[in-house]
Design an enzyme around this catalytic site. Structure first.
Site, PDB file in Angstrom:
ATOM      1  N   GLY A   1       0.851  -1.185   0.000  1.00 20.19           N
ATOM      2  CA  GLY A   1       0.000   0.000   0.000  1.00 20.19           C
ATOM      3  C   GLY A   1       0.885   1.232   0.000  1.00 20.19           C
ATOM      4  O   GLY A   1       2.041   1.172   0.443  1.00 20.19           O
TER       5      GLY A   1
ATOM      6  N   GLN B   1       2.959   9.971   1.128  1.00 18.97           N
ATOM      7  CA  GLN B   1       4.255   9.284   1.148  1.00 18.97           C
ATOM      8  C   GLN B   1       5.100   9.633  -0.074  1.00 18.97           C
ATOM      9  O   GLN B   1       6.312   9.366  -0.072  1.00 18.97           O
ATOM     10  CB  GLN B   1       4.071   7.769   1.239  1.00 18.97           C
ATOM     11  CG  GLN B   1       3.496   7.317   2.586  1.00 18.97           C
ATOM     12  CD  GLN B   1       3.330   5.810   2.641  1.00 18.97           C
ATOM     13  OE1 GLN B   1       2.348   5.291   2.132  1.00 18.97           O
ATOM     14  NE2 GLN B   1       4.289   5.119   3.236  1.00 18.97           N
TER      15      GLN B   1
ATOM     16  N   CYS C   1       6.086   0.277   7.976  1.00 21.55           N
ATOM     17  CA  CYS C   1       5.699   1.382   7.084  1.00 21.55           C
ATOM     18  C   CYS C   1       6.887   1.785   6.230  1.00 21.55           C
ATOM     19  O   CYS C   1       8.001   1.926   6.746  1.00 21.55           O
ATOM     20  CB  CYS C   1       5.240   2.569   7.928  1.00 21.55           C
ATOM     21  SG  CYS C   1       4.817   4.023   6.964  1.00 21.55           S
ATOM     22  N   LEU C   2       6.646   1.993   4.941  1.00 26.03           N
ATOM     23  CA  LEU C   2       7.718   2.418   4.033  1.00 26.03           C
ATOM     24  C   LEU C   2       8.298   3.769   4.442  1.00 26.03           C
ATOM     25  O   LEU C   2       9.431   4.082   4.090  1.00 26.03           O
ATOM     26  CB  LEU C   2       7.171   2.511   2.595  1.00 26.03           C
ATOM     27  CG  LEU C   2       6.734   1.175   1.977  1.00 26.03           C
ATOM     28  CD1 LEU C   2       5.928   1.418   0.709  1.00 26.03           C
ATOM     29  CD2 LEU C   2       7.929   0.290   1.692  1.00 26.03           C
TER      30      LEU C   2
ATOM     31  N   HIS D   1      -4.199   1.406   7.509  1.00 30.31           N
ATOM     32  CA  HIS D   1      -2.880   2.057   7.547  1.00 30.31           C
ATOM     33  C   HIS D   1      -2.828   3.230   6.564  1.00 30.31           C
ATOM     34  O   HIS D   1      -2.338   4.312   6.895  1.00 30.31           O
ATOM     35  CB  HIS D   1      -1.809   1.007   7.204  1.00 30.31           C
ATOM     36  CG  HIS D   1      -0.405   1.512   7.225  1.00 30.31           C
ATOM     37  ND1 HIS D   1       0.491   1.200   8.228  1.00 30.31           N
ATOM     38  CD2 HIS D   1       0.279   2.309   6.361  1.00 30.31           C
ATOM     39  CE1 HIS D   1       1.652   1.793   7.972  1.00 30.31           C
ATOM     40  NE2 HIS D   1       1.551   2.464   6.840  1.00 30.31           N
ATOM     41  N   GLU D   2      -3.367   3.012   5.344  1.00 25.24           N
ATOM     42  CA  GLU D   2      -3.301   4.081   4.326  1.00 25.24           C
ATOM     43  C   GLU D   2      -4.218   5.242   4.697  1.00 25.24           C
ATOM     44  O   GLU D   2      -3.861   6.403   4.494  1.00 25.24           O
ATOM     45  CB  GLU D   2      -3.662   3.534   2.942  1.00 25.24           C
ATOM     46  CG  GLU D   2      -2.776   2.405   2.437  1.00 25.24           C
ATOM     47  CD  GLU D   2      -1.292   2.609   2.658  1.00 25.24           C
ATOM     48  OE1 GLU D   2      -0.804   3.753   2.598  1.00 25.24           O
ATOM     49  OE2 GLU D   2      -0.608   1.605   2.930  1.00 25.24           O
TER      50      GLU D   2
ATOM     51  N   HIS E   1      -2.517   7.444   7.045  1.00 23.00           N
ATOM     52  CA  HIS E   1      -1.560   8.344   6.385  1.00 23.00           C
ATOM     53  C   HIS E   1      -2.256   9.614   5.908  1.00 23.00           C
ATOM     54  O   HIS E   1      -1.686  10.706   5.966  1.00 23.00           O
ATOM     55  CB  HIS E   1      -0.922   7.662   5.166  1.00 23.00           C
ATOM     56  CG  HIS E   1       0.325   6.890   5.474  1.00 23.00           C
ATOM     57  ND1 HIS E   1       1.425   7.450   6.076  1.00 23.00           N
ATOM     58  CD2 HIS E   1       0.657   5.590   5.242  1.00 23.00           C
ATOM     59  CE1 HIS E   1       2.385   6.537   6.204  1.00 23.00           C
ATOM     60  NE2 HIS E   1       1.934   5.385   5.710  1.00 23.00           N
TER      61      HIS E   1
HETATM   62 ZN    ZN Z   1       2.921   3.591   5.786  1.00 25.99          ZN
END
Ligand code: ZN
Length: 172
Positions: free
Chosen positions: A50, A55, A99-100, A141-142, A145
């Site tokens: 995702g 991001q 998380c990225l 999660h998204e 963000h």
């Molecule tokens: Zn994330």
């Protein structure tokens, strides 16, 4: 042509902003469509399951997701979701999450096991997604963000993953 964009990490202010709603008239704009293509490219290159627009330094309510096929989604779970809203959520579970935008760490977090999310797809059509497990986790999660929330705000036991955890971990 789609391009991998740099992923914002750590204390970048864009990750902490409440992202702006997308005007449905904007969806057909080639620049918006390019953003969607680039977000998929960036997510797959990372690799992640995702990716939310903040991001990649775009403060708009848009994310892409692909947690693969599961029993409920034999056609897969690849979607771009615009202006998402959680319509329902049930059954809390504790999960590992990474998380990225917070590379190199995981934590233990309580998420809903099953959620229903509505929004618009990349053609501006109404979209309703329902699912459980990793798909539901990534949806939550998204959406966090888009509200300037990172999992580390809610998680316990934030740590560098053990080698086995690292292999199993999906980032988003
Ligand atoms: Zn994330």
């Amino acid at each position: 042509m789609a391009y991998v964009r740099p992923i914002m990490t750590g204390g970048e202010p864009v990750l902490r902003r409440v992202a702006k709603k997308v005007d449905p008239k904007e969806i057909s704009d080639p620049l918006f469509q390019q953003l969607v293509d680039d977000m998929f490219e960036t997510m797959y290159a990372a690799p992640g399951v995702g990716l939310a627009a903040p991001q990649v330094n775009v403060s708009k309510r848009l994310f892409v997701i692909d947690t693969g096929e599961d029993e409920e989604h034999p056609q897969g779970t690849k979607h771009a979701v615009i202006n998402p809203k959680i319509e329902s959520a049930k059954e809390e579970v504790e999960l590992h999450e990474g998380c990225l935008s917070v590379p190199g760490f995981i934590g233990d977090i309580v998420r809903y096991e099953r959620v229903t999310v509505t929004g618009l797809d990349r053609h501006g059509k109404k979209l309703k997604l329902e699912g459980c497990d990793l798909f539901a986790q990534a949806l939550q999660h998204e959406i966090d963000h888009l509200n300037g929330v990172l999992y580390i705000d809610k998680a316990k036991n934030i740590r560098k993953p053990a080698p086995k955890e690292e292999q199993e971990e999906e980032e988003m």
